[in-house]
Design a protein around this motif. Structure first.
Motif, PDB file in Angstrom:
ATOM      1  N   LEU A 142       0.827  -1.203   0.000  1.00 53.81           N
ATOM      2  CA  LEU A 142       0.000   0.000   0.000  1.00 53.81           C
ATOM      3  C   LEU A 142       0.863   1.255   0.000  1.00 53.81           C
ATOM      4  O   LEU A 142       0.558   2.241  -0.683  1.00 53.81           O
ATOM      5  CB  LEU A 142      -0.930   0.004   1.220  1.00 53.81           C
ATOM      6  CG  LEU A 142      -2.091  -0.990   1.229  1.00 53.81           C
ATOM      7  CD1 LEU A 142      -2.889  -0.836   2.511  1.00 53.81           C
ATOM      8  CD2 LEU A 142      -3.000  -0.787   0.023  1.00 53.81           C
ATOM      9  N   LEU A 143       1.956   1.216   0.771  1.00 52.08           N
ATOM     10  CA  LEU A 143       2.869   2.361   0.826  1.00 52.08           C
ATOM     11  C   LEU A 143       3.573   2.577  -0.512  1.00 52.08           C
ATOM     12  O   LEU A 143       3.790   3.714  -0.936  1.00 52.08           O
ATOM     13  CB  LEU A 143       3.896   2.159   1.943  1.00 52.08           C
ATOM     14  CG  LEU A 143       3.336   2.131   3.375  1.00 52.08           C
ATOM     15  CD1 LEU A 143       4.440   1.784   4.381  1.00 52.08           C
ATOM     16  CD2 LEU A 143       2.682   3.465   3.735  1.00 52.08           C
ATOM     17  N   VAL A 144       3.909   1.466  -1.188  1.00 53.51           N
ATOM     18  CA  VAL A 144       4.526   1.571  -2.517  1.00 53.51           C
ATOM     19  C   VAL A 144       3.533   2.171  -3.504  1.00 53.51           C
ATOM     20  O   VAL A 144       3.854   3.073  -4.281  1.00 53.51           O
ATOM     21  CB  VAL A 144       5.017   0.185  -3.011  1.00 53.51           C
ATOM     22  CG1 VAL A 144       5.416   0.259  -4.484  1.00 53.51           C
ATOM     23  CG2 VAL A 144       6.185  -0.299  -2.179  1.00 53.51           C
ATOM     24  N   GLN A 145       2.300   1.680  -3.479  1.00 53.74           N
ATOM     25  CA  GLN A 145       1.273   2.164  -4.406  1.00 53.74           C
ATOM     26  C   GLN A 145       0.959   3.645  -4.201  1.00 53.74           C
ATOM     27  O   GLN A 145       0.655   4.361  -5.152  1.00 53.74           O
ATOM     28  CB  GLN A 145      -0.002   1.332  -4.248  1.00 53.74           C
ATOM     29  CG  GLN A 145       0.129  -0.089  -4.766  1.00 53.74           C
ATOM     30  CD  GLN A 145      -1.125  -0.907  -4.540  1.00 53.74           C
ATOM     31  OE1 GLN A 145      -1.883  -0.665  -3.602  1.00 53.74           O
ATOM     32  NE2 GLN A 145      -1.375  -1.872  -5.406  1.00 53.74           N
ATOM     33  N   SER A 146       1.040   4.105  -2.952  1.00 58.94           N
ATOM     34  CA  SER A 146       0.751   5.512  -2.652  1.00 58.94           C
ATOM     35  C   SER A 146       1.949   6.414  -2.918  1.00 58.94           C
ATOM     36  O   SER A 146       1.837   7.637  -2.846  1.00 58.94           O
ATOM     37  CB  SER A 146       0.321   5.661  -1.190  1.00 58.94           C
ATOM     38  OG  SER A 146       1.409   5.380  -0.309  1.00 58.94           O
ATOM     39  N   GLY A 147       3.108   5.799  -3.219  1.00 59.00           N
ATOM     40  CA  GLY A 147       4.301   6.575  -3.513  1.00 59.00           C
ATOM     41  C   GLY A 147       5.092   6.987  -2.286  1.00 59.00           C
ATOM     42  O   GLY A 147       6.074   7.739  -2.389  1.00 59.00           O
ATOM     43  N   GLU A 148       4.706   6.484  -1.110  1.00 58.29           N
ATOM     44  CA  GLU A 148       5.402   6.862   0.121  1.00 58.29           C
ATOM     45  C   GLU A 148       6.764   6.195   0.242  1.00 58.29           C
ATOM     46  O   GLU A 148       7.684   6.761   0.844  1.00 58.29           O
ATOM     47  CB  GLU A 148       4.536   6.518   1.342  1.00 58.29           C
ATOM     48  CG  GLU A 148       3.266   7.355   1.442  1.00 58.29           C
ATOM     49  CD  GLU A 148       2.456   7.038   2.681  1.00 58.29           C
ATOM     50  OE1 GLU A 148       3.055   6.977   3.781  1.00 58.29           O
ATOM     51  OE2 GLU A 148       1.233   6.834   2.553  1.00 58.29           O
ATOM     52  N   ILE A 149       6.888   4.993  -0.297  1.00 59.11           N
ATOM     53  CA  ILE A 149       8.176   4.302  -0.305  1.00 59.11           C
ATOM     54  C   ILE A 149       8.380   3.651  -1.669  1.00 59.11           C
ATOM     55  O   ILE A 149       7.429   3.469  -2.425  1.00 59.11           O
ATOM     56  CB  ILE A 149       8.285   3.220   0.813  1.00 59.11           C
ATOM     57  CG1 ILE A 149       7.258   2.102   0.587  1.00 59.11           C
ATOM     58  CG2 ILE A 149       8.134   3.831   2.198  1.00 59.11           C
ATOM     59  CD1 ILE A 149       7.413   0.923   1.540  1.00 59.11           C
ATOM     60  N   THR A 150       9.623   3.289  -1.970  1.00 63.59           N
ATOM     61  CA  THR A 150       9.932   2.611  -3.224  1.00 63.59           C
ATOM     62  C   THR A 150       9.874   1.100  -3.015  1.00 63.59           C
ATOM     63  O   THR A 150       9.835   0.613  -1.878  1.00 63.59           O
ATOM     64  CB  THR A 150      11.338   2.982  -3.706  1.00 63.59           C
ATOM     65  OG1 THR A 150      12.301   2.499  -2.749  1.00 63.59           O
ATOM     66  CG2 THR A 150      11.490   4.492  -3.867  1.00 63.59           C
ATOM     67  N   LYS A 151       9.894   0.360  -4.116  1.00 61.05           N
ATOM     68  CA  LYS A 151       9.922  -1.104  -4.020  1.00 61.05           C
ATOM     69  C   LYS A 151      11.176  -1.577  -3.301  1.00 61.05           C
ATOM     70  O   LYS A 151      11.155  -2.567  -2.564  1.00 61.05           O
ATOM     71  CB  LYS A 151       9.845  -1.726  -5.416  1.00 61.05           C
ATOM     72  CG  LYS A 151       8.469  -1.650  -6.050  1.00 61.05           C
ATOM     73  CD  LYS A 151       8.423  -2.402  -7.363  1.00 61.05           C
ATOM     74  CE  LYS A 151       7.023  -2.384  -7.952  1.00 61.05           C
ATOM     75  NZ  LYS A 151       6.942  -3.140  -9.227  1.00 61.05           N
TER      76      LYS A 151
END
Length: 245
Positions: A142-151
């Motif tokens: 969810l954090l990756v999808q929201s752009g808050e963290i990278t893969k």
């Protein structure tokens, strides 16, 4: 069509909380299941085995062949199992909060139908392309999808194993279901995160491509995950559409 699986306790765990099974219904259609349990006092082992056993038994007595009917069956059956596991957890203090991921794959002549909850995965190897077909129901995703963290950040995130959806939660669980048309020589991998947390996608694809048989590919996948630390239980199931070996 050829299908094989392996499950391994890994190097760090005392109990294998993964469960896996292959079942055929009255019309000879195959259902493949992989589940990764969670919960203390071996409750995860109970939840995953319960999910695989219950879904398998219900599939064996079914006569389903229609794609839309199978999709509805997968949704309703997994939601029913969610309630069963939740209630069993409520009835036993040592099993409170137990749950499991699930990937359920039904194999038709030219189609694959798959349903999932959690972060166990299904991959497709088609030619030189190896693609994750499921979306992890995890906090880091969810954090990756929201752009808050990278893969890349997600791979080492301290809350990497936190799920936002699993089988065994109160209420009605949302089940993701997808169907896709298969091509000759397609190969599908269903696995728990004990494999994908230890071995990256590129290396997994290389092992599958180079192995002369599904059995040898599975042995290498398990061996490689253990060689990288084997921090969790490892389960892998391979489906070769053409059965060419």
């Amino acid at each position: 069509m050829e299908i094989e699986f392996r499950t391994d306790i890994g190097r760090k765990r005392k109990v294998n909380q993964d469960a896996v099974g292959i079942f055929k219904n009255k019309e000879n259609l195959t259902l493949a299941l992989v589940a990764d349990g969670m919960g203390g006092h071996q409750a995860g082992e109970v939840a995953s085995k319960l999910a695989v056993t219950d879904l398998g038994k219900l599939w064996e007595v079914s006569k389903l062949t229609d794609k839309e009917e199978i999709i509805q069956w997968l949704i309703k059956t997994i939601q029913r199992e969610n309630e069963i596991i939740y209630q069993k957890g409520q009835a036993d203090v040592e099993k409170t909060g137990m749950g499991t991921t699930i990937v359920a794959v039904v194999i038709l002549k030219n189609y694959l139908i798959f349903a999932h909850v959690g972060d166990s995965r299904l991959y497709m190897l088609r030619g030189d392309t190896f693609e994750q077909m499921t979306e992890d129901h995890s906090l880091v995703n969810l954090l990756v999808q929201s752009g808050e963290i990278t893969k890349e950040m997600a791979e080492v995130h301290p809350q990497k194993n936190v799920l936002v959806r699993s089988v065994g939660i109160p209420g009605t669980v949302e089940v993701d279901v997808t169907d896709l048309e298969t091509l000759p020589d397609d190969c599908f991998l269903v696995c728990s995160d004990g494999l994908t947390n230890m071995v990256n996608d590129d290396y997994i694809a290389t092992i599958i491509k180079k192995a002369p048989t599904l059995e040898m590919a599975l042995e290498q996948l398990i061996e490689t995950a253990n060689g990288m630390g084997g921090k969790d239980n490892i389960t892998a199931l391979l489906i070769n559409v053409s059965g060419r070996g």
